[in-house]
Design a protein around this motif. Sequence first.
Motif, PDB file in Angstrom:
ATOM      1  N   GLU A 160      -5.439   1.945  17.558  1.00 15.92           N
ATOM      2  CA  GLU A 160      -4.147   2.567  17.591  1.00 15.92           C
ATOM      3  C   GLU A 160      -3.332   1.602  18.139  1.00 15.92           C
ATOM      4  OE1 GLU A 160      -6.316   3.465  21.400  1.00 15.92           O
ATOM      5  OE2 GLU A 160      -6.682   3.572  19.513  1.00 15.92           O
ATOM      6  N   LEU A 188      -2.264  11.747  12.295  1.00 16.32           N
ATOM      7  CA  LEU A 188      -3.576  10.851  13.846  1.00 16.32           C
ATOM      8  C   LEU A 188      -3.463  11.300  14.904  1.00 16.32           C
ATOM      9  CD1 LEU A 188      -4.333   8.177  11.440  1.00 16.32           C
ATOM     10  CD2 LEU A 188      -6.113  10.285  11.481  1.00 16.32           C
ATOM     11  N   GLN A 227     -11.620   8.056  14.160  1.00 12.26           N
ATOM     12  CA  GLN A 227     -11.666   6.623  14.636  1.00 12.26           C
ATOM     13  C   GLN A 227     -11.963   5.859  12.773  1.00 12.26           C
ATOM     14  OE1 GLN A 227     -10.775   4.648  17.195  1.00 12.26           O
ATOM     15  NE2 GLN A 227     -10.042   6.612  17.641  1.00 12.26           N
ATOM     16  N   LEU A 240      -8.368   6.185  10.996  1.00  8.46           N
ATOM     17  CA  LEU A 240      -7.136   5.408  11.699  1.00  8.46           C
ATOM     18  C   LEU A 240      -7.380   4.210  10.753  1.00  8.46           C
ATOM     19  CD1 LEU A 240      -5.081   4.840  13.459  1.00  8.46           C
ATOM     20  CD2 LEU A 240      -6.866   4.891  15.353  1.00  8.46           C
TER      21      LEU A 240
END
Length: 218
Positions: free
Chosen positions: A117, A180, A192, A195
């Motif tokens: 992130e 997300l 994940q 992402l």
Amino acid sequence: MPPRQVNVLLLAADNPSEVLVLLRGNPSLASTQDEHGYSLMHAAASYNNLDLLRTLVNDFHVDVNLKDEDGETALFVVETVDCAKILVEELHADITIVGDEGKTAREKFAEENEVPEVAVYLRMKELESQVNGTSAAPTTNDVHPPPPLPEGVQVNIGTMAEEEAGEVVDPEFRRRIEELASREDFQGEEGQRALRELITEAIRGEVGEERQVRQRTS
């Protein structure tokens, strides 16, 4: 007698408020670094001690871009987006700094698949710099920046409404980031995976191409 340097650095992990007390009595400790160049800035960023970060830079005037022996700043060791935001947006850390391994903080996070992130956030800041005509981060990847805006036009990716984005920033890309982050399974395997996929698209410079960024609906 002030504590030894290593004690101050270790104390930053468990008791940052005590570190602040020590700094008031001995301001020279604020810029201390161990034999590897590890500093209180690095420790505060690594352990997400945001108040300590702010105090080191604003009150004790420690260089936010202080480097360790690997040429890496505090930005290279952050583990949360909140910490990265404070370093970049509030304390003006330089996202273009390249460590001795030849990578920026964003490139290092993306390659090592750590705190994805934060990698996404830093990529967005790079794009924001590019579309606003400011310096863009040098990259070792084959990244194609979006086309420049007309003279005098600026955008802020973090606050711009979708209808203002036009063709410069794909609103679908923004929506996917926000979606997300709000998912209950964000920290799970599927969250994940999604992402990582988004990071890959961003790093490849596919942000502004809807056909690449949109999720398939088949």
